[in-house]
Write an enzyme that holds these catalytic residues in place. Structure first.
Site, mmCIF file in Angstrom:
data_model
loop_
_atom_site.group_PDB
_atom_site.id
_atom_site.type_symbol
_atom_site.label_atom_id
_atom_site.label_comp_id
_atom_site.label_asym_id
_atom_site.label_seq_id
_atom_site.Cartn_x
_atom_site.Cartn_y
_atom_site.Cartn_z
ATOM 1 N N ASP A 1 38.437 44.784 39.326
ATOM 2 C CA ASP A 1 39.652 44.103 38.874
ATOM 3 C C ASP A 1 39.914 44.295 37.389
ATOM 4 O O ASP A 1 39.796 43.365 36.579
ATOM 5 C CB ASP A 1 39.621 42.608 39.252
ATOM 6 C CG ASP A 1 40.101 42.409 40.686
ATOM 7 O OD1 ASP A 1 40.195 43.412 41.416
ATOM 8 O OD2 ASP A 1 40.386 41.270 41.076
ATOM 9 N N ARG B 1 33.667 39.389 46.864
ATOM 10 C CA ARG B 1 33.511 38.812 45.534
ATOM 11 C C ARG B 1 32.681 37.543 45.604
ATOM 12 O O ARG B 1 32.491 36.986 46.682
ATOM 13 C CB ARG B 1 34.910 38.461 44.981
ATOM 14 C CG ARG B 1 35.851 39.646 44.980
ATOM 15 C CD ARG B 1 37.275 39.236 45.362
ATOM 16 N NE ARG B 1 38.098 40.435 45.597
ATOM 17 C CZ ARG B 1 38.728 41.102 44.649
ATOM 18 N NH1 ARG B 1 38.690 40.677 43.411
ATOM 19 N NH2 ARG B 1 39.412 42.207 44.926
ATOM 20 N N ARG C 1 48.142 40.945 46.581
ATOM 21 C CA ARG C 1 48.938 42.175 46.412
ATOM 22 C C ARG C 1 48.089 43.397 46.706
ATOM 23 O O ARG C 1 48.253 44.455 46.102
ATOM 24 C CB ARG C 1 49.487 42.244 45.007
ATOM 25 C CG ARG C 1 48.406 42.128 43.952
ATOM 26 C CD ARG C 1 48.936 42.643 42.693
ATOM 27 N NE ARG C 1 48.014 42.404 41.612
ATOM 28 C CZ ARG C 1 48.162 42.962 40.447
ATOM 29 N NH1 ARG C 1 49.154 43.795 40.233
ATOM 30 N NH2 ARG C 1 47.301 42.710 39.497
ATOM 31 N N ASP D 1 36.451 35.266 41.083
ATOM 32 C CA ASP D 1 37.122 36.131 42.062
ATOM 33 C C ASP D 1 37.170 37.580 41.584
ATOM 34 O O ASP D 1 37.540 38.467 42.345
ATOM 35 C CB ASP D 1 38.544 35.630 42.351
ATOM 36 C CG ASP D 1 39.363 35.431 41.084
ATOM 37 O OD1 ASP D 1 38.913 34.690 40.194
ATOM 38 O OD2 ASP D 1 40.448 36.035 40.968
ATOM 39 N N LYS E 1 46.506 48.730 46.207
ATOM 40 C CA LYS E 1 46.790 47.609 45.317
ATOM 41 C C LYS E 1 48.236 47.732 44.852
ATOM 42 O O LYS E 1 48.623 48.783 44.333
ATOM 43 C CB LYS E 1 45.818 47.658 44.129
ATOM 44 C CG LYS E 1 45.903 46.475 43.189
ATOM 45 C CD LYS E 1 44.753 46.496 42.192
ATOM 46 C CE LYS E 1 44.898 45.391 41.164
ATOM 47 N NZ LYS E 1 43.804 45.428 40.169
HETATM 48 P P1 AMP Z 1 44.018 39.013 39.248
HETATM 49 O O1 AMP Z 1 44.436 38.309 38.003
HETATM 50 O O2 AMP Z 1 44.663 40.365 39.427
HETATM 51 O O3 AMP Z 1 42.551 39.062 39.445
HETATM 52 O O4 AMP Z 1 44.625 38.149 40.437
HETATM 53 C C1 AMP Z 1 44.374 36.789 40.640
HETATM 54 C C2 AMP Z 1 45.037 36.350 41.926
HETATM 55 O O5 AMP Z 1 46.453 36.463 41.816
HETATM 56 C C3 AMP Z 1 44.643 37.157 43.149
HETATM 57 O O6 AMP Z 1 44.634 36.294 44.256
HETATM 58 C C4 AMP Z 1 45.770 38.163 43.252
HETATM 59 O O7 AMP Z 1 45.928 38.641 44.565
HETATM 60 C C5 AMP Z 1 46.966 37.329 42.834
HETATM 61 N N1 AMP Z 1 48.039 38.149 42.274
HETATM 62 C C6 AMP Z 1 48.051 38.791 41.084
HETATM 63 N N2 AMP Z 1 49.210 39.454 40.905
HETATM 64 C C7 AMP Z 1 49.962 39.227 42.000
HETATM 65 C C8 AMP Z 1 51.259 39.635 42.429
HETATM 66 N N3 AMP Z 1 52.042 40.410 41.674
HETATM 67 N N4 AMP Z 1 51.697 39.201 43.629
HETATM 68 C C9 AMP Z 1 50.931 38.419 44.398
HETATM 69 N N5 AMP Z 1 49.706 38.006 44.073
HETATM 70 C C10 AMP Z 1 49.217 38.398 42.883
HETATM 71 MG MG MG Z 2 41.367 39.624 40.762
#
Ligand code: AMP
Ligand code: MG
Length: 500
Positions: free
Chosen positions: A266, A187, A97, A256, A117
């Site tokens: 993040d 990352r 995203r 990540d 983002k």
């Molecule tokens: P995060 O928890 O934000 O670090 O995200 C973990 C993974 O989930 C990453 O690959 C993000 O790109 C994906 N991700 C988190 N929220 C969304 C969303 N609303 N739509 C698509 N991918 C998401």
């Molecule tokens: Mg992340």
């Protein structure tokens, strides 16, 4: 109408990541949104990035910040990465995203990613909608900018735009796009993505890019990849020490979410502790406390071991030699972290000349704080007054459920101060003030600012909070005193959410 040439000026991009092999990312533009509205532009940051705030705030600029228009020099892409999430390896995560629009060189000559983002789905979205809700976007803005003001390496927030669209989470929420700035978005998980695919060629391109961009000193080393690993380890050790010094809990230290450049990245369910307890966890999804405050150094080392594994094939052609080099590098983490941690604690206690027992003196205070529910930030902040004169003791001891617990410790501390050379009181106090912030983004204030914005479309508390947090080491004016005090019992926030 602006001409295309004028539009170029919004972001004078020069995109090094987009020149790397195509399999490191997916090229695609952001997905436009219905009704962009600029909620917040970080003008000081814009100027530091050598951008024109007026152009960014113009309809053309806002269209770019919303993802409705790609600037001429932009080469939008979603980065590929993998990662260990709560210990479990996921071979493909990636920007699900987020879209990297391009890179600019800031006033210090440092290359910075400009990323949107919440900018819509990408090939890495899996089942996600690619969007972000306003609440988490404001949280990231508040906390990342607070970290920057505290002097802690972090990604930055350049702008918040609401989309005029609704995102569906547990309930419908207003959507937003954050413009995030990072010295890069690479990352630990970016390396893991290629390591698990045994794509040594991509790994080498990535490592060479990271060395050129973040660790140019490593170029001249006998083994540049070993030097790279050593330096990432050192930066992470320093970073985690800085987190501990201010009571910061990242909340989702998955591989990540760990930056190769050593910036805090993040911001999800992140939070600052009020009363000190090393077992503190706020994240609703961290049921076992894997990412608790006091676990963060250990977890950082675990993540760095995953990085070392991903680099094995570059470290040495011989597997055993590679493992040995990785282990040597990882063994450096402990000492580096401890040195950074103790140095910061010394400053917090006003100790200017190092002595061997400083860590145990500091630990003694921390243990008492934990037992007595003392507020982390205020205990250290008020200790500055106590260093000037015992009259200042009241401001510290009042924070302890049993104030006499502090008295015994204070006696030992004063003996240590007396043995700290001939340092002028004002000098000691200024060291302490620079190490002990008076204001941090306390959870209840962050929540308050977010709910006013999300529930009532009122951004005044958000604006006021970020203004206060921009000067964390200054005393707050009396009219803003509520920003510098712990929550009342009924205001305490015990849980935070990722909000993705
Ligand atoms: P995060 O928890 O934000 O670090 O995200 C973990 C993974 O989930 C990453 O690959 C993000 O790109 C994906 N991700 C988190 N929220 C969304 C969303 N609303 N739509 C698509 N991918 C998401
Ligand atoms: Mg992340």
């Amino acid at each position: 109408m602006l001409t295309p040439t004028e539009a170029i000026d919004v972001f004078p991009f020069d995109n090094s990541y987009a020149r790397l092999p195509e399999r490191l990312f997916a090229r695609l533009p952001p997905t436009p949104v219905a009704a962009p509205r600029l909620i917040r532009l970080n003008e000081a940051l814009a100027r530091h990035l050598r951008l024109d705030p007026d152009k960014l705030a113009s309809p053309e600029g806002v269209a770019v910040l919303a993802g409705n228009r790609v600037p001429q020099l932009g080469e939008p892409l979603a980065m590929a990465y993998a990662g260990h999430q709560f210990g479990a390896f996921v071979p493909q995560l990636g920007d699900g995203r987020a879209i990297l629009l391009g890179e600019v060189v800031d006033a210090d000559g440092i290359r910075r990613d400009i990323q949107l983002k919440g900018s819509g789905p990408t090939p890495f979205s899996r089942n996600g909608d690619g969007r972000a809700a306003l609440g988490p976007v404001l949280r990231e803005y508040i906390v990342s900018e607070a970290m920057a003001a505290l002097g802690i390496p972090t990604t930055r927030s350049l702008a918040v735009v609401t989309t005029g669209e609704t995102v569906r989470r547990e309930m419908p929420l207003p959507g937003a796009v954050l413009t995030r700035v990072a010295s890069s978005h690479i990352r630990v998980g970016t390396f893991q993505y290629f390591a698990v695919r045994a794509d040594v060629d991509a790994l080498r391109h990535l490592a060479d890019h990271v060395i050129a961009r973040h660790y140019p000193e490593a170029t001249g080393a006998v083994n540049p990849y070993r030097a790279l690993l050593d330096q990432v380890i050192a930066r992470q050790a320093d970073l985690i020490a800085r987190w501990l010094h201010v009571g910061f809990i990242h909340g989702v230290m998955n591989t990540d979410n760990m930056s190769i450049a050593g910036e805090t990245i993040d911001y999800g369910p992140c939070a600052f502790m009020d009363s000190y307890d090393p077992a503190t966890v706020y994240s609703s999804i961290d049921s076992v406390g894997r990412y608790a405050y006091g676990n963060q150094p250990r977890i950082a080392l675990w993540n760095l071991a995953r990085l070392a594994e991903a680099l094995l094939q570059l470290l040495d052609e011989d597997k055993d030699n590679a493992v040995q080099k990785a282990n040597e590098a990882l063994n450096g983490f402990g000492a580096r972290f401890e040195a950074a941690y103790v140095e910061g604690l010394r400053n917090k206690l006003g100790l200017l000349q190092p002595q061997a027992d400083d860590l145990s003196l500091a630990q003694g205070l921390l243990d008492l704080m934990a037992k007595n529910g003392a507020d982390f930030t205020l205990t250290f902040r008020n200790l500055g007054e106590a260093a000037a004169s015992p009259e200042g003791d009241a401001g510290v001891r009042n924070l302890f459920t049993d104030p006499t617990a502090y008295d015994a410790w204070a006696e030992a501390w004063r003996r240590r101060l007396a043995d700290d050379g001939t340092v002028a009181v004002h000098e000691r106090m200024s060291v302490m003030r620079a190490a002990n912030p008076g204001v941090i983004p306390r959870n209840h204030l962050v929540e308050e600012a977010i709910s006013a914005a999300v529930d009532n479309n009122d951004f005044t508390p958000f604006e006021e909070l970020i203004a206060v947090l921009a000067r964390p080491y200054e005393d707050v004016p009396a009219t803003l005193a509520r920003y510098a005090v712990p929550p009342r019992p009924d205001q305490v926030v015990r849980q935070t959410f990722c909000g993705t």
